[in-house]
Design a protein around this motif. Structure first.
Motif, PDB file in Angstrom:
ATOM      1  N   GLU A 137     -14.509 -13.021  82.780  1.00  0.00           N
ATOM      2  CA  GLU A 137     -14.905 -14.165  81.968  1.00  0.00           C
ATOM      3  C   GLU A 137     -13.719 -15.030  81.578  1.00  0.00           C
ATOM      4  O   GLU A 137     -13.830 -16.249  81.470  1.00  0.00           O
ATOM      5  CB  GLU A 137     -15.622 -13.685  80.706  1.00  0.00           C
ATOM      6  N   ALA A 138     -12.553 -14.417  81.349  1.00  0.00           N
ATOM      7  CA  ALA A 138     -11.400 -15.197  80.913  1.00  0.00           C
ATOM      8  C   ALA A 138     -10.115 -14.503  81.344  1.00  0.00           C
ATOM      9  O   ALA A 138     -10.086 -13.292  81.544  1.00  0.00           O
ATOM     10  CB  ALA A 138     -11.411 -15.363  79.404  1.00  0.00           C
ATOM     11  N   VAL A 139      -9.060 -15.290  81.493  1.00  0.00           N
ATOM     12  CA  VAL A 139      -7.730 -14.775  81.797  1.00  0.00           C
ATOM     13  C   VAL A 139      -6.771 -15.429  80.812  1.00  0.00           C
ATOM     14  O   VAL A 139      -6.843 -16.640  80.581  1.00  0.00           O
ATOM     15  CB  VAL A 139      -7.310 -15.110  83.250  1.00  0.00           C
ATOM     16  N   ALA A 140      -5.898 -14.636  80.221  1.00  0.00           N
ATOM     17  CA  ALA A 140      -4.944 -15.182  79.248  1.00  0.00           C
ATOM     18  C   ALA A 140      -3.573 -14.564  79.480  1.00  0.00           C
ATOM     19  O   ALA A 140      -3.448 -13.506  80.103  1.00  0.00           O
ATOM     20  CB  ALA A 140      -5.420 -14.881  77.838  1.00  0.00           C
ATOM     21  N   TYR A 141      -2.560 -15.246  79.003  1.00  0.00           N
ATOM     22  CA  TYR A 141      -1.210 -14.702  79.079  1.00  0.00           C
ATOM     23  C   TYR A 141      -0.400 -15.230  77.904  1.00  0.00           C
ATOM     24  O   TYR A 141      -0.774 -16.219  77.271  1.00  0.00           O
ATOM     25  CB  TYR A 141      -0.531 -15.073  80.409  1.00  0.00           C
ATOM     26  N   VAL A 142       0.703 -14.561  77.624  1.00  0.00           N
ATOM     27  CA  VAL A 142       1.590 -14.963  76.539  1.00  0.00           C
ATOM     28  C   VAL A 142       3.002 -14.998  77.085  1.00  0.00           C
ATOM     29  O   VAL A 142       3.452 -14.044  77.729  1.00  0.00           O
ATOM     30  CB  VAL A 142       1.511 -13.963  75.356  1.00  0.00           C
ATOM     31  N   LEU A 143       3.693 -16.083  76.852  1.00  0.00           N
ATOM     32  CA  LEU A 143       5.084 -16.187  77.268  1.00  0.00           C
ATOM     33  C   LEU A 143       5.973 -15.516  76.225  1.00  0.00           C
ATOM     34  O   LEU A 143       5.702 -15.612  75.022  1.00  0.00           O
ATOM     35  CB  LEU A 143       5.490 -17.649  77.431  1.00  0.00           C
ATOM     36  N   PRO A 144       7.027 -14.832  76.654  1.00  0.00           N
ATOM     37  CA  PRO A 144       7.906 -14.164  75.680  1.00  0.00           C
ATOM     38  C   PRO A 144       8.682 -15.192  74.865  1.00  0.00           C
ATOM     39  O   PRO A 144       8.955 -16.306  75.316  1.00  0.00           O
ATOM     40  CB  PRO A 144       8.844 -13.338  76.567  1.00  0.00           C
ATOM     41  N   THR A 145       9.045 -14.806  73.652  1.00  0.00           N
ATOM     42  CA  THR A 145       9.817 -15.707  72.793  1.00  0.00           C
ATOM     43  C   THR A 145      11.278 -15.751  73.228  1.00  0.00           C
ATOM     44  O   THR A 145      11.956 -16.741  72.983  1.00  0.00           O
ATOM     45  CB  THR A 145       9.730 -15.263  71.326  1.00  0.00           C
ATOM     46  N   LYS A 146      11.761 -14.692  73.879  1.00  0.00           N
ATOM     47  CA  LYS A 146      13.147 -14.661  74.347  1.00  0.00           C
ATOM     48  C   LYS A 146      13.154 -14.407  75.853  1.00  0.00           C
ATOM     49  O   LYS A 146      12.549 -13.441  76.324  1.00  0.00           O
ATOM     50  CB  LYS A 146      13.941 -13.557  73.641  1.00  0.00           C
ATOM     51  N   VAL A 147      13.851 -15.246  76.574  1.00  0.00           N
ATOM     52  CA  VAL A 147      13.978 -15.075  78.016  1.00  0.00           C
ATOM     53  C   VAL A 147      15.237 -14.260  78.282  1.00  0.00           C
ATOM     54  O   VAL A 147      16.312 -14.575  77.767  1.00  0.00           O
ATOM     55  CB  VAL A 147      14.057 -16.444  78.724  1.00  0.00           C
ATOM     56  N   VAL A 148      15.114 -13.208  79.082  1.00  0.00           N
ATOM     57  CA  VAL A 148      16.242 -12.342  79.424  1.00  0.00           C
ATOM     58  C   VAL A 148      16.487 -12.463  80.918  1.00  0.00           C
ATOM     59  O   VAL A 148      15.575 -12.271  81.725  1.00  0.00           O
ATOM     60  CB  VAL A 148      15.956 -10.878  79.050  1.00  0.00           C
ATOM     61  N   THR A 149      17.707 -12.762  81.289  1.00  0.00           N
ATOM     62  CA  THR A 149      18.039 -12.920  82.705  1.00  0.00           C
ATOM     63  C   THR A 149      18.415 -11.580  83.319  1.00  0.00           C
ATOM     64  O   THR A 149      18.757 -10.615  82.615  1.00  0.00           O
ATOM     65  CB  THR A 149      19.211 -13.891  82.890  1.00  0.00           C
ATOM     66  N   SER A 150      18.381 -11.533  84.628  1.00  0.00           N
ATOM     67  CA  SER A 150      18.788 -10.317  85.346  1.00  0.00           C
ATOM     68  C   SER A 150      20.251  -9.998  85.067  1.00  0.00           C
ATOM     69  O   SER A 150      20.630  -8.829  84.953  1.00  0.00           O
ATOM     70  CB  SER A 150      18.588 -10.496  86.851  1.00  0.00           C
ATOM     71  N   THR A 151      21.070 -11.013  84.940  1.00  0.00           N
ATOM     72  CA  THR A 151      22.495 -10.808  84.654  1.00  0.00           C
ATOM     73  C   THR A 151      22.689 -10.113  83.315  1.00  0.00           C
ATOM     74  O   THR A 151      23.520  -9.202  83.190  1.00  0.00           O
ATOM     75  CB  THR A 151      23.236 -12.162  84.654  1.00  0.00           C
ATOM     76  N   GLU A 152      21.911 -10.506  82.297  1.00  0.00           N
ATOM     77  CA  GLU A 152      22.004  -9.856  80.990  1.00  0.00           C
ATOM     78  C   GLU A 152      21.592  -8.387  81.073  1.00  0.00           C
ATOM     79  O   GLU A 152      22.240  -7.518  80.493  1.00  0.00           O
ATOM     80  CB  GLU A 152      21.111 -10.574  79.974  1.00  0.00           C
ATOM     81  N   ILE A 153      20.528  -8.113  81.796  1.00  0.00           N
ATOM     82  CA  ILE A 153      20.060  -6.728  81.943  1.00  0.00           C
ATOM     83  C   ILE A 153      21.093  -5.901  82.694  1.00  0.00           C
ATOM     84  O   ILE A 153      21.414  -4.778  82.298  1.00  0.00           O
ATOM     85  CB  ILE A 153      18.695  -6.695  82.667  1.00  0.00           C
ATOM     86  N   GLU A 154      21.639  -6.454  83.762  1.00  0.00           N
ATOM     87  CA  GLU A 154      22.658  -5.725  84.540  1.00  0.00           C
ATOM     88  C   GLU A 154      23.890  -5.429  83.699  1.00  0.00           C
ATOM     89  O   GLU A 154      24.470  -4.339  83.806  1.00  0.00           O
ATOM     90  CB  GLU A 154      23.038  -6.533  85.773  1.00  0.00           C
ATOM     91  N   SER A 155      24.296  -6.364  82.841  1.00  0.00           N
ATOM     92  CA  SER A 155      25.479  -6.114  82.005  1.00  0.00           C
ATOM     93  C   SER A 155      25.203  -5.016  80.981  1.00  0.00           C
ATOM     94  O   SER A 155      26.088  -4.218  80.658  1.00  0.00           O
ATOM     95  CB  SER A 155      25.940  -7.398  81.314  1.00  0.00           C
ATOM     96  N   GLN A 156      23.961  -4.950  80.470  1.00  0.00           N
ATOM     97  CA  GLN A 156      23.623  -3.901  79.521  1.00  0.00           C
ATOM     98  C   GLN A 156      23.553  -2.533  80.202  1.00  0.00           C
ATOM     99  O   GLN A 156      23.803  -1.505  79.582  1.00  0.00           O
ATOM    100  CB  GLN A 156      22.280  -4.216  78.851  1.00  0.00           C
ATOM    101  N   LEU A 157      23.177  -2.497  81.479  1.00  0.00           N
ATOM    102  CA  LEU A 157      23.053  -1.241  82.207  1.00  0.00           C
ATOM    103  C   LEU A 157      24.318  -0.833  82.953  1.00  0.00           C
ATOM    104  O   LEU A 157      24.360   0.252  83.536  1.00  0.00           O
ATOM    105  CB  LEU A 157      21.895  -1.339  83.211  1.00  0.00           C
TER     106      LEU A 157
END
Length: 53
Positions: free
Chosen positions: A25-45
């Motif tokens: 009947e319906a499809v919905a989505y929510v965009l995140p309030t903070k965008v995280v890049t792959s570079t940020e994730i790689e630096s944390q890992l």
């Protein structure tokens, strides 16, 4: 020892349900309030990945 005894209600709860004539009947989505890049994730890992190498 035999197989464990499973109550009838529990056995029925484990069966998958199949439906006919179903529509979405319906499809919905929510965009995140903070965008995280792959570079940020790689630096944390980086430290963890270095230990695994």
């Amino acid at each position: 020892m035999g197989a464990p005894i499973v109550a009838s209600a529990e056995r029925n709860a484990m069966k998958p349900l199949f439906f006919n004539n179903v529509a979405i009947e319906a499809v919905a989505y929510v965009l995140p309030t903070k965008v995280v890049t792959s570079t940020e994730i790689e630096s944390q890992l980086a430290a963890t990945m270095a230990r695994w190498a």
